[in-house]
Motif scaffolding. Structure first.
Motif, short mmCIF file in Angstrom:
data_model
loop_
_atom_site.label_atom_id
_atom_site.label_comp_id
_atom_site.label_asym_id
_atom_site.label_seq_id
_atom_site.Cartn_x
_atom_site.Cartn_y
_atom_site.Cartn_z
N LEU A 9 0.85 -1.19 0.00
CA LEU A 9 0.00 0.00 0.00
C LEU A 9 0.88 1.24 0.00
O LEU A 9 1.79 1.36 0.83
CB LEU A 9 -0.91 0.03 1.23
CG LEU A 9 -2.25 -0.72 1.08
CD1 LEU A 9 -2.01 -2.20 1.30
CD2 LEU A 9 -3.28 -0.20 2.07
N LEU A 10 0.60 2.14 -0.93
CA LEU A 10 1.36 3.37 -1.07
C LEU A 10 0.42 4.56 -0.96
O LEU A 10 -0.77 4.45 -1.25
CB LEU A 10 2.08 3.41 -2.43
CG LEU A 10 2.92 2.18 -2.80
CD1 LEU A 10 3.44 2.32 -4.23
CD2 LEU A 10 4.06 1.99 -1.83
N GLY A 11 0.97 5.70 -0.57
CA GLY A 11 0.14 6.89 -0.48
C GLY A 11 0.58 7.77 0.68
O GLY A 11 1.37 7.36 1.54
N ASP A 12 0.05 8.97 0.68
CA ASP A 12 0.41 9.96 1.68
C ASP A 12 -0.05 9.53 3.08
O ASP A 12 -0.95 8.69 3.22
CB ASP A 12 -0.23 11.30 1.33
CG ASP A 12 0.67 12.48 1.65
OD1 ASP A 12 1.81 12.24 2.09
OD2 ASP A 12 0.24 13.63 1.45
N SER A 13 0.55 10.11 4.09
CA SER A 13 0.16 9.84 5.46
C SER A 13 -1.26 10.36 5.72
O SER A 13 -1.62 11.45 5.27
CB SER A 13 1.15 10.52 6.42
OG SER A 13 0.80 10.28 7.76
N ILE A 57 -0.09 -8.45 3.07
CA ILE A 57 -0.24 -7.01 2.85
C ILE A 57 0.78 -6.21 3.65
O ILE A 57 0.85 -6.31 4.87
CB ILE A 57 -1.66 -6.57 3.22
CG1 ILE A 57 -2.70 -7.46 2.51
CG2 ILE A 57 -1.88 -5.10 2.85
CD1 ILE A 57 -4.12 -7.26 3.01
N TRP A 58 1.55 -5.41 2.91
CA TRP A 58 2.53 -4.52 3.53
C TRP A 58 2.02 -3.09 3.46
O TRP A 58 1.83 -2.54 2.38
CB TRP A 58 3.88 -4.65 2.82
CG TRP A 58 4.56 -5.95 3.09
CD1 TRP A 58 4.47 -7.10 2.36
CD2 TRP A 58 5.42 -6.25 4.20
NE1 TRP A 58 5.21 -8.09 2.93
CE2 TRP A 58 5.81 -7.60 4.07
CE3 TRP A 58 5.88 -5.51 5.29
CZ2 TRP A 58 6.65 -8.22 4.99
CZ3 TRP A 58 6.72 -6.12 6.20
CH2 TRP A 58 7.10 -7.46 6.05
N ASP A 59 1.76 -2.53 4.62
CA ASP A 59 1.25 -1.16 4.75
C ASP A 59 2.44 -0.25 5.02
O ASP A 59 3.01 -0.27 6.11
CB ASP A 59 0.23 -1.11 5.90
CG ASP A 59 -0.18 0.30 6.27
OD1 ASP A 59 -0.04 1.21 5.42
OD2 ASP A 59 -0.65 0.50 7.41
N THR A 60 2.84 0.54 4.02
CA THR A 60 4.03 1.38 4.16
C THR A 60 3.69 2.74 4.74
O THR A 60 2.58 3.24 4.58
CB THR A 60 4.72 1.58 2.80
OG1 THR A 60 3.84 2.28 1.92
CG2 THR A 60 5.08 0.24 2.18
N VAL A 83 -3.18 4.76 -2.63
CA VAL A 83 -4.35 5.28 -1.93
C VAL A 83 -4.30 6.80 -1.79
O VAL A 83 -3.26 7.39 -1.51
CB VAL A 83 -4.44 4.64 -0.52
CG1 VAL A 83 -5.74 5.05 0.17
CG2 VAL A 83 -4.34 3.11 -0.61
N TYR A 84 -5.47 7.41 -1.99
CA TYR A 84 -5.61 8.85 -1.73
C TYR A 84 -6.92 9.08 -0.97
O TYR A 84 -7.80 8.21 -0.92
CB TYR A 84 -5.60 9.66 -3.03
CG TYR A 84 -6.81 9.44 -3.93
CD1 TYR A 84 -7.90 10.31 -3.90
CD2 TYR A 84 -6.86 8.35 -4.79
CE1 TYR A 84 -9.01 10.10 -4.71
CE2 TYR A 84 -7.96 8.13 -5.61
CZ TYR A 84 -9.03 9.01 -5.57
OH TYR A 84 -10.14 8.80 -6.36
N LYS A 96 1.55 11.04 -8.13
CA LYS A 96 2.48 10.88 -9.24
C LYS A 96 3.87 10.49 -8.75
O LYS A 96 4.57 9.71 -9.39
CB LYS A 96 2.54 12.17 -10.06
CG LYS A 96 1.27 12.43 -10.86
CD LYS A 96 1.40 13.68 -11.72
CE LYS A 96 0.14 13.91 -12.52
NZ LYS A 96 0.25 15.13 -13.37
N SER A 97 4.27 11.07 -7.61
CA SER A 97 5.59 10.74 -7.08
C SER A 97 5.66 9.28 -6.64
O SER A 97 6.67 8.60 -6.83
CB SER A 97 5.96 11.67 -5.91
OG SER A 97 5.09 11.45 -4.81
N TRP A 98 4.56 8.77 -6.05
CA TRP A 98 4.51 7.37 -5.65
C TRP A 98 4.52 6.46 -6.88
O TRP A 98 5.21 5.42 -6.90
CB TRP A 98 3.25 7.10 -4.83
CG TRP A 98 3.28 7.72 -3.47
CD1 TRP A 98 2.63 8.87 -3.08
CD2 TRP A 98 3.99 7.26 -2.32
NE1 TRP A 98 2.90 9.14 -1.76
CE2 TRP A 98 3.72 8.17 -1.27
CE3 TRP A 98 4.81 6.17 -2.07
CZ2 TRP A 98 4.26 8.01 0.00
CZ3 TRP A 98 5.36 6.01 -0.81
CH2 TRP A 98 5.08 6.93 0.21
N VAL A 99 3.77 6.84 -7.90
CA VAL A 99 3.71 6.04 -9.12
C VAL A 99 5.07 6.02 -9.82
O VAL A 99 5.53 4.97 -10.29
CB VAL A 99 2.63 6.59 -10.07
CG1 VAL A 99 2.70 5.90 -11.43
CG2 VAL A 99 1.25 6.39 -9.47
#
Length: 205
Positions: A9-13, A57-60, A83-84, A96-99
């Motif tokens: 899982l990627l995305g802002d805090s 599942i890895w929650d970063t 995720v957003y 975009k930076s995560w992608v």
């Protein structure tokens, strides 16, 4: 049959990545949630079309100070949930930076799913479905909307991942032919309990 599927899982805090994992794996929702430090791991197994899918599942962490560690969790990942928060435009703008990071450091063939979380707050929406869907199409991802609070779209999110894996595997077996995505899959869900041991035959209760 069994499949092990590694998901990152990627995305802002603050977008609700941990809430998605907690709701899916333990059916729990917390109004307040401590920020993930580094990464957290949970697992659950569901049955789709007679196949057991064990989602690892890895929650970063979304904080900038942990971002350099994130590529470590990309290794052998088959799925990336990006995720957003639909009520915070900034959380969508930083996708975009995560992608780009995923493209640079992640596996070449990885299923990408754009996840718009907190859909229960649709009246405060700052990112329209059309805007998110257009971006998802640009990066070759699908778009799913979820609400951890109301437990909407969470189960369907992971079932759709299992469907896509089966669809892609089926297409590999039929060269030069397109197969239709399975409709109305039979879904049987079982929760994996990491701490529960199987009872021995003849043992006491």
């Amino acid at each position: 049959m069994n499949r092990e599927v590694k998901v990152v899982l990627l995305g802002d805090s603050g977008v609700g990545k941990s809430s998605i994992v907690l709701r899916f794996c333990s059916d729990i929702f917390k109004v307040t949630h401590e920020s993930t430090l580094g990464a957290a791991f949970m697992a659950r197994t569901i049955e789709v079309n007679g196949i057991n899918f064990k989602f690892q599942i890895w929650d970063t962490a979304g904080q900038e100070k942990y971002k350099s560690l994130t590529p470590l969790y990309y290794r052998e990942a088959q799925v990336a949930l990006i995720v957003y928060d639909i009520t915070h435009k900034d959380s969508f703008d930083v996708l975009k930076s995560w992608v780009n990071e995923l493209k640079a450091h992640g596996p070449k063939k990885i299923i990408q799913v754009l996840v718009g979380n907190k859909n229960d707050l649709i009246e405060d929406e700052k990112v329209s479905y059309d805007e998110a869907n257009n971006y998802a199409q640009q990066i070759g991802a699908s778009l799913k909307l979820t609400s951890c609070k109301e437990n909407k779209g969470i189960q369907e999110l992971f079932v759709s991942i299992a469907e896509q894996i089966l669809y892609e595997e089926q297409n590999k077996l039929v060269e030069g032919k397109k197969t239709e995505k399975p409709q109305n899959p039979s879904v049987k869900v079982t929760v994996e309990d990491q701490n529960k041991k199987k009872k021995k035959e003849g043992g006491c209760c």
